[in-house]
Design a protein around this motif. Structure first.
Motif, short mmCIF file in Angstrom:
data_model
loop_
_atom_site.label_atom_id
_atom_site.label_comp_id
_atom_site.label_asym_id
_atom_site.label_seq_id
_atom_site.Cartn_x
_atom_site.Cartn_y
_atom_site.Cartn_z
N SER A 122 0.83 -1.21 0.00
CA SER A 122 0.00 0.00 0.00
C SER A 122 0.86 1.26 0.00
O SER A 122 0.36 2.36 0.24
CB SER A 122 -0.95 0.01 1.20
N LYS A 123 2.18 1.10 -0.24
CA LYS A 123 3.13 2.21 -0.39
C LYS A 123 3.42 2.94 0.93
O LYS A 123 3.88 4.07 0.91
CB LYS A 123 2.65 3.23 -1.44
N HIS A 124 3.18 2.28 2.06
CA HIS A 124 3.53 2.85 3.35
C HIS A 124 4.91 2.29 3.77
O HIS A 124 5.01 1.42 4.62
CB HIS A 124 2.47 2.52 4.40
N PHE A 125 5.96 2.80 3.12
CA PHE A 125 7.27 2.19 3.25
C PHE A 125 7.87 2.37 4.65
O PHE A 125 8.48 1.44 5.18
CB PHE A 125 8.21 2.77 2.19
N ARG A 126 7.73 3.55 5.22
CA ARG A 126 8.30 3.78 6.55
C ARG A 126 7.62 2.87 7.58
O ARG A 126 8.29 2.24 8.42
CB ARG A 126 8.13 5.25 6.96
N LEU A 127 6.30 2.78 7.51
CA LEU A 127 5.58 1.93 8.45
C LEU A 127 5.88 0.46 8.21
O LEU A 127 5.86 -0.35 9.15
CB LEU A 127 4.08 2.19 8.35
N ALA A 128 6.18 0.10 6.97
CA ALA A 128 6.55 -1.28 6.66
C ALA A 128 7.86 -1.64 7.37
O ALA A 128 8.01 -2.74 7.91
CB ALA A 128 6.67 -1.47 5.16
N VAL A 129 8.81 -0.70 7.36
CA VAL A 129 10.08 -0.93 8.06
C VAL A 129 9.83 -1.06 9.56
O VAL A 129 10.39 -1.94 10.23
CB VAL A 129 11.07 0.21 7.76
N GLN A 130 9.01 -0.20 10.10
CA GLN A 130 8.68 -0.27 11.52
C GLN A 130 8.06 -1.62 11.87
O GLN A 130 8.43 -2.25 12.87
CB GLN A 130 7.72 0.85 11.90
N ALA A 131 7.14 -2.09 11.04
CA ALA A 131 6.50 -3.38 11.28
C ALA A 131 7.50 -4.53 11.20
O ALA A 131 7.43 -5.49 11.97
CB ALA A 131 5.37 -3.59 10.26
#
Length: 241
Positions: A122-131
């Motif tokens: 969904s293009k939420h790259f920063r939150l993907a790294v956090q997850a």
């Protein structure tokens, strides 16, 4: 380069050239064509030249000379070649790129990618790294059976050089601890884990805005390295646990 902007400017200029396209008589007088298009051609000429120079240094070397035979045809040809470059530019980058290793996100350690995937798509790259980091931390907690510490504290305790204590098992790199390479990896994994917490997890959690995709992918790759190290480590407990 903004390809769509450049393409629009060149196409507009080509249309103006087609509208103008005068011919000249033996006395040098204009014959035919829409002379009202000339001011727009002259106004846009510098931008068109710069675009063409950027695409190919030889294409922008022209001057609009409406009274000279063949000048407009030459310019139109240059503009068409520029449009051809723009049309295939993306494909050139793909088809003519050198053969280099490709990093596939789905090949990252599953602790990282399974946690990050939906946010990444969904293009939420920063939150993907956090997850991804949160998942690694949770897996480490589960592996050593601790819920009383996380992140910095857990990394420091788990990879400590001290012997295990009751309720505080250690993780050890497989192999002879007296071996220099094994000992080096053991020191390195602790510092690497702390570095991931400080330099990756903290910005991913506290910064605002979105990250660039490539930057985020590189950070997921770092977390994948950490996850693989933790996954391969042996758990060392006190004997009476």
């Amino acid at each position: 380069m903004d390809i769509e902007w450049a393409k629009t400017r060149l196409e507009e200029y080509l249309v103006l050239l087609g509208r103008f396209s005068p011919s000249t008589t033996s006395t040098g007088q204009f014959s035919g064509g829409d002379r009202s298009a000339l001011p727009a051609l002259q106004e846009r000429e510098p931008t068109v030249r710069e675009i063409l120079k950027t695409l190919d240094s030889t294409l922008g070397n022209f001057r609009l000379e409406p009274g000279r035979s063949g000048n407009l045809s030459d310019i139109a040809g240059r503009v068409r070649r520029g449009l051809g470059i723009l049309a295939d530019r993306k494909e050139w980058a793909i088809r003519l790129a050198p053969d280099v290793p490709q990093l596939g996100a789905d090949q990252l350690h599953p602790w990282v990618w399974e946690a990050a995937r939906s946010l990444w798509e969904s293009k939420h790259f920063r939150l993907a790294v956090q997850a991804g980091f949160t998942s690694v931390n949770a897996r480490l907690q589960a592996k050593v059976g601790r819920r009383d510490a996380s992140e910095d504290k857990l990394f420091q305790d788990t990879f400590s050089d001290d012997p295990p204590k009751a309720g505080q098992p250690r993780l050890r790199i497989s192999g002879d601890p007296q071996d220099q390479t094994v000992a080096s990896k053991q020191r390195g994994v602790r510092l690497f884990a702390l570095g991931c917490a400080w330099a990756i997890r903290n910005p991913a959690t506290h910064e605002d805005g979105e990250w660039e995709e490539q930057e985020a992918l590189e950070q997921l790759a770092a977390l994948s390295v950490l996850a693989r190290m933790i996954d391969q480590c042996e758990v060392i407990r006190v004997e009476d646990e």
